[in-house]
Design an enzyme around this catalytic site. Structure first.
Site, short mmCIF file in Angstrom:
data_model
loop_
_atom_site.label_atom_id
_atom_site.label_comp_id
_atom_site.label_asym_id
_atom_site.label_seq_id
_atom_site.Cartn_x
_atom_site.Cartn_y
_atom_site.Cartn_z
N LYS A 298 37.79 6.93 -72.70
CA LYS A 298 36.85 5.95 -72.18
C LYS A 298 36.10 6.46 -70.94
CE LYS A 298 39.40 2.19 -74.25
NZ LYS A 298 40.75 1.67 -74.27
N SER B 190 43.32 6.64 -74.39
CA SER B 190 42.27 5.88 -73.71
C SER B 190 41.54 6.60 -72.59
CB SER B 190 42.84 4.56 -73.16
OG SER B 190 42.97 3.62 -74.20
N LYS C 209 41.76 6.99 -64.93
CA LYS C 209 42.08 6.31 -66.19
C LYS C 209 43.41 6.78 -66.75
CE LYS C 209 40.84 3.36 -69.35
NZ LYS C 209 42.28 3.07 -69.56
N SER D 43 40.69 -1.25 -69.79
CA SER D 43 40.81 -0.43 -70.99
C SER D 43 40.47 -1.20 -72.27
CB SER D 43 42.23 0.17 -71.10
OG SER D 43 42.23 1.29 -71.93
#
Length: 400
Positions: free
Chosen positions: A63, A60, A220, A115
């Protein structure tokens, strides 16, 4: 006496522990993540790395790219209509409903704070029309920021063998993204009220170090089975801004501990140094030049940058190991100007005319020599004929 002895033993143990912590703080950290890097967020200098150029699956942290592209490519106030494909997204979601109208900025918040994989698909379809086209834009963006060992096929980081990156590339991508104020604000948000047609809640940022590690400003985390735990962290402290990337940690705890260990190492051992505008730099030609801009590099504490000025006027700043940290044009060496095209053509024409004259003169001379030779041959032949006639006349007189 026993109490005094016990006190001395405990004091000795505590002293040894203190010395061990100090020594460990000065040494390169041992981490469990398979790949990692720490860079200075302003200069890009690498302060720590472990297998940082090896290709890994990002999960993720993908992102980060989706978020910055959404912010830069669209109007954040635009209303995005959620598609059925977005609603079907696997994994973590913000529970969007098909046909729901959601502002683009809210989708980016759901993407980076919670997320949301469904938010990622909705963003991709809004920005590029479909996921495949958006992936193309992601890859163009990666090349633009120098992430040459990266390839994306989706906006959310769900596993695909063709979806990969490196710790070094993710650091470059994040360095770029963190220069954007909107992006920086969103990834620094700890909690955000979320009111949607399918979900009414308060989003809590998945990046735990926002609470646990002083100076953390995002950005993140990620996880899929194939990538294990991935984490990108930006930290600002002690006049130093760093970006730390850890990939394929065996657990989220390991990813966080590795990040903090790398951060502690960086803040304990490095400092940013600036050569201020106006500083005099002496070049090899004996002349002194003045810096027009501030030049900033990051070096181990107490170490000064090694300066070198090349013959063509480039100022190079290196560390003690000879690694190039920065180049700056100090002056430009004047080069001899090449002759103008018209002058060149004139010279070529003169050369051509001269050669033609030489060739003509050579041909004329050669022809003259041939004529002279022919004339001499003819004279010799005539002389020989006259001689033979005389001899025949003399011979006849003897016969009589």
């Amino acid at each position: 006496m026993k109490k005094i002895s016990l006190f001395l033993v405990l004091s000795l143990v505590m002293l040894m522990q203190t010395q061990f912590v100090q020594a460990a703080g000065e040494n390169t950290p041992e981490i469990k993540s398979e790949s990692a890097v720490m860079i200075d967020a302003k200069t890009g200098d690498i302060l720590y790395q472990k297998n940082s150029s090896e290709q890994m699956y990002p999960a993720s942290i993908t992102k980060i790219v989706t978020g910055i592209l959404a912010i830069e490519s669209g109007n954040l106030d635009d209303s995005v209509i959620v598609s059925s494909e977005a609603v079907k997204a696997d994994g973590t979601r913000v529970y969007l409903l098909e046909g729901e109208h959601v502002p683009l900025k809210k989708l980016v918040q759901g993407l980076l704070i919670n997320s949301g994989n469904d938010a990622a698909i909705a963003i991709a379809e809004y920005v590029a029309g479909d996921v495949a086209s958006f992936a193309d834009e992601m890859n163009e963006f990666a090349k633009k920021v120098g992430a040459d060992n990266t390839h994306f096929v989706n906006p959310n980081g769900l596993f695909d063998v063709e979806h990969y990156t490196t710790a070094e590339d993710m650091a470059k991508i994040t360095q770029y993204a963190m220069k954007n104020d909107v992006f920086r604000e969103i990834v620094a948000t700890k909690e955000l009220p979320w009111v949607g047609e399918g979900w009414d809640t308060t989003l809590r940022n998945h990046h735990q170090l926002l609470w646990d590690y002083p100076g953390t400003v995002g950005v993140k985390n990620g996880y899929v089975d194939e990538s294990k735990h991935t984490l990108v962290t930006a930290v600002s402290r002690d006049n130093l801004d760093v970006i730390i990337v850890t990939l394929k940690a065996p657990s989220s705890r390991a990813a966080y501990w590795d990040t903090m260990a790398i951060g502690d190492y960086g803040f304990a051992n490095f400092e940013r140094q600036t050569l201020s505008a106006g500083k005099k730099i002496e070049a090899e030609n004996g002349k002194t030049y003045e810096l027009k801009d501030d030049l900033t590099v990051t070096l181990p504490k107490g170490e000064k940058p090694i300066q070198n000025v090349t013959a063509d006027g480039e100022l190079q700043l290196k560390d003690s190991s000879g690694n190039l940290l920065l180049t700056h044009t100090l002056f430009k060496e004047k080069k001899k100007e090449a002759p103008a095209a018209a002058e060149t053509e004139a010279v070529e024409e003169v050369d051509s005319s001269f050669m033609q004259k030489i060739v003509k003169a050579s041909i004329f001379l050669y022809s003259g020599l041939l004529l002279l030779l022919a004339f001499l041959v003819i004279l010799r032949m005539r002389s020989q004929k006259q001689k033979h006639r005389k001899m025949r006349h003399v011979a006849r007189s003897y016969v009589k």
